[in-house]
Motif scaffolding. Sequence first.
Motif, PDB file in Angstrom:
ATOM      1  N   GLU A 212       0.863  -1.185   0.000  1.00 53.84           N
ATOM      2  CA  GLU A 212       0.000   0.000   0.000  1.00 53.84           C
ATOM      3  C   GLU A 212       0.897   1.231   0.000  1.00 53.84           C
ATOM      4  N   ASP A 213       0.683   2.115  -0.973  1.00 52.08           N
ATOM      5  CA  ASP A 213       1.497   3.325  -1.075  1.00 52.08           C
ATOM      6  C   ASP A 213       1.420   4.188   0.178  1.00 52.08           C
ATOM      7  N   SER A 214       0.297   4.164   0.873  1.00 49.17           N
ATOM      8  CA  SER A 214       0.131   4.995   2.074  1.00 49.17           C
ATOM      9  C   SER A 214       1.151   4.641   3.160  1.00 49.17           C
TER      10      SER A 214
ATOM     11  N   SER B 165       4.259   4.249   2.743  1.00 48.79           N
ATOM     12  CA  SER B 165       5.467   5.061   2.538  1.00 48.79           C
ATOM     13  C   SER B 165       5.366   6.346   3.345  1.00 48.79           C
ATOM     14  N   TYR B 166       4.178   6.960   3.316  1.00 48.63           N
ATOM     15  CA  TYR B 166       3.951   8.189   4.086  1.00 48.63           C
ATOM     16  C   TYR B 166       3.929   7.893   5.587  1.00 48.63           C
ATOM     17  N   GLN B 167       3.356   6.755   5.960  1.00 52.23           N
ATOM     18  CA  GLN B 167       3.332   6.355   7.362  1.00 52.23           C
ATOM     19  C   GLN B 167       4.759   6.156   7.874  1.00 52.23           C
ATOM     20  N   ALA B 168       5.570   5.442   7.101  1.00 52.77           N
ATOM     21  CA  ALA B 168       6.955   5.198   7.499  1.00 52.77           C
ATOM     22  C   ALA B 168       7.730   6.511   7.590  1.00 52.77           C
ATOM     23  N   PHE B 169       7.506   7.425   6.653  1.00 56.89           N
ATOM     24  CA  PHE B 169       8.153   8.735   6.667  1.00 56.89           C
ATOM     25  C   PHE B 169       7.852   9.451   7.985  1.00 56.89           C
ATOM     26  N   SER B 170       6.589   9.494   8.352  1.00 54.12           N
ATOM     27  CA  SER B 170       6.154  10.171   9.568  1.00 54.12           C
ATOM     28  C   SER B 170       6.716   9.490  10.820  1.00 54.12           C
TER      29      SER B 170
ATOM     30  N   LYS C  29       4.223   3.116  -8.470  1.00 57.35           N
ATOM     31  CA  LYS C  29       4.429   2.855  -7.039  1.00 57.35           C
ATOM     32  C   LYS C  29       5.035   4.068  -6.338  1.00 57.35           C
ATOM     33  N   THR C  30       4.824   4.098  -5.041  1.00 56.40           N
ATOM     34  CA  THR C  30       5.421   5.100  -4.169  1.00 56.40           C
ATOM     35  C   THR C  30       6.368   4.371  -3.222  1.00 56.40           C
ATOM     36  N   GLY C  31       7.490   4.991  -2.936  1.00 64.07           N
ATOM     37  CA  GLY C  31       8.457   4.381  -2.039  1.00 64.07           C
ATOM     38  C   GLY C  31       9.092   5.425  -1.144  1.00 64.07           C
ATOM     39  N   LEU C  32      10.024   4.974  -0.345  1.00 64.92           N
ATOM     40  CA  LEU C  32      10.712   5.832   0.606  1.00 64.92           C
ATOM     41  C   LEU C  32      12.212   5.606   0.447  1.00 64.92           C
ATOM     42  N   ILE C  33      12.965   6.704   0.335  1.00 62.23           N
ATOM     43  CA  ILE C  33      14.426   6.629   0.287  1.00 62.23           C
ATOM     44  C   ILE C  33      14.944   7.290   1.556  1.00 62.23           C
ATOM     45  N   ILE C  34      15.832   6.591   2.246  1.00 65.76           N
ATOM     46  CA  ILE C  34      16.346   7.051   3.536  1.00 65.76           C
ATOM     47  C   ILE C  34      17.871   7.004   3.486  1.00 65.76           C
TER      48      ILE C  34
ATOM     49  N   ASN D 269      19.614  -1.984  11.641  1.00 58.77           N
ATOM     50  CA  ASN D 269      18.772  -3.028  12.239  1.00 58.77           C
ATOM     51  C   ASN D 269      17.420  -2.480  12.665  1.00 58.77           C
ATOM     52  N   ALA D 270      17.421  -1.292  13.248  1.00 60.45           N
ATOM     53  CA  ALA D 270      16.156  -0.679  13.670  1.00 60.45           C
ATOM     54  C   ALA D 270      15.283  -0.349  12.458  1.00 60.45           C
ATOM     55  N   ILE D 271      15.904   0.166  11.408  1.00 58.48           N
ATOM     56  CA  ILE D 271      15.148   0.502  10.189  1.00 58.48           C
ATOM     57  C   ILE D 271      14.636  -0.772   9.531  1.00 58.48           C
ATOM     58  N   ARG D 272      15.497  -1.789   9.431  1.00 57.56           N
ATOM     59  CA  ARG D 272      15.083  -3.060   8.823  1.00 57.56           C
ATOM     60  C   ARG D 272      13.913  -3.672   9.584  1.00 57.56           C
ATOM     61  N   THR D 273      14.032  -3.732  10.896  1.00 54.25           N
ATOM     62  CA  THR D 273      12.969  -4.314  11.716  1.00 54.25           C
ATOM     63  C   THR D 273      11.664  -3.556  11.519  1.00 54.25           C
ATOM     64  N   TYR D 274      11.740  -2.242  11.542  1.00 58.26           N
ATOM     65  CA  TYR D 274      10.539  -1.418  11.390  1.00 58.26           C
ATOM     66  C   TYR D 274       9.919  -1.594   9.999  1.00 58.26           C
ATOM     67  N   ILE D 275      10.724  -1.478   8.950  1.00 58.61           N
ATOM     68  CA  ILE D 275      10.198  -1.547   7.575  1.00 58.61           C
ATOM     69  C   ILE D 275       9.712  -2.956   7.238  1.00 58.61           C
ATOM     70  N   GLN D 276      10.540  -3.950   7.485  1.00 59.39           N
ATOM     71  CA  GLN D 276      10.196  -5.306   7.053  1.00 59.39           C
ATOM     72  C   GLN D 276       9.255  -6.019   8.016  1.00 59.39           C
ATOM     73  N   ASP D 277       9.514  -5.941   9.295  1.00 58.84           N
ATOM     74  CA  ASP D 277       8.716  -6.711  10.248  1.00 58.84           C
ATOM     75  C   ASP D 277       7.410  -6.009  10.642  1.00 58.84           C
ATOM     76  N   GLU D 278       7.504  -4.712  10.951  1.00 54.30           N
ATOM     77  CA  GLU D 278       6.304  -4.004  11.403  1.00 54.30           C
ATOM     78  C   GLU D 278       5.389  -3.580  10.252  1.00 54.30           C
ATOM     79  N   LEU D 279       5.985  -3.068   9.165  1.00 51.33           N
ATOM     80  CA  LEU D 279       5.162  -2.570   8.052  1.00 51.33           C
ATOM     81  C   LEU D 279       5.090  -3.540   6.867  1.00 51.33           C
ATOM     82  N   GLU D 280       5.814  -4.650   6.955  1.00 46.63           N
ATOM     83  CA  GLU D 280       5.841  -5.674   5.903  1.00 46.63           C
ATOM     84  C   GLU D 280       6.234  -5.108   4.547  1.00 46.63           C
ATOM     85  N   GLY D 281       7.264  -4.251   4.568  1.00 45.77           N
ATOM     86  CA  GLY D 281       7.753  -3.639   3.340  1.00 45.77           C
ATOM     87  C   GLY D 281       8.975  -4.354   2.791  1.00 45.77           C
ATOM     88  N   ARG D 282       9.327  -3.980   1.575  1.00 39.70           N
ATOM     89  CA  ARG D 282      10.556  -4.466   0.932  1.00 39.70           C
ATOM     90  C   ARG D 282      11.647  -3.432   1.192  1.00 39.70           C
ATOM     91  N   LEU D 283      12.871  -3.899   1.370  1.00 39.98           N
ATOM     92  CA  LEU D 283      13.966  -3.001   1.726  1.00 39.98           C
ATOM     93  C   LEU D 283      15.225  -3.385   0.968  1.00 39.98           C
TER      94      LEU D 283
END
Length: 190
Positions: A22-24, A26-31, A128-133, A141-155
Amino acid sequence: MITFDVEVIEMEKRVFITTFEEDSKSYQAFSELKQKHAKKDVHIEQMAVVMNNEEEKIQIKDFMDMTGPDRTSRGSIIGLLIGVLAGPLGMLLGWVSGTVIGAARDAREVKDALSVFEQTLSMISPGKTGLIIIADAESRNAIRTYIQDELEGRLLQLDLDLVMQEIERARETERELQKEARKRMFEKKD
């Protein structure tokens, strides 16, 4: 008196490219990553929500630079990356067939400079919409855990030095192609 030689070690930086079903998100992760940065759970330097719009290619939709007073993407590392992707070289290599690329004087150099850019576009595909950090490696590790485990995103993680080298190679290639194009455009025909 005892003296110590202290070597200043610059922290390794990473570029994280993320996408979600879900593109939304990306905005959630940004915030939420802004909040995590404020709490010092992660150390982020720059972050941008980007959209791969089929008509206009990649656009920055939201941007944050946590390193100083200039909070715009202009001149930022993320801005440079998007500039290469959305600029003349990106258009030439992304939308024009390989025959035009093959006509370039040094087509191999052009193709070799694409790995970071191709990886970015493979993650943030058209529509698609994505996030670049950009963050310290210690935050990975904190970013990976948050993106992949909590938000189920690709990293995708890339070394910032590699990204910067490829941006510079792409910009140099773009300058050379522009110079060659001008030369050919104004060349006298026999």
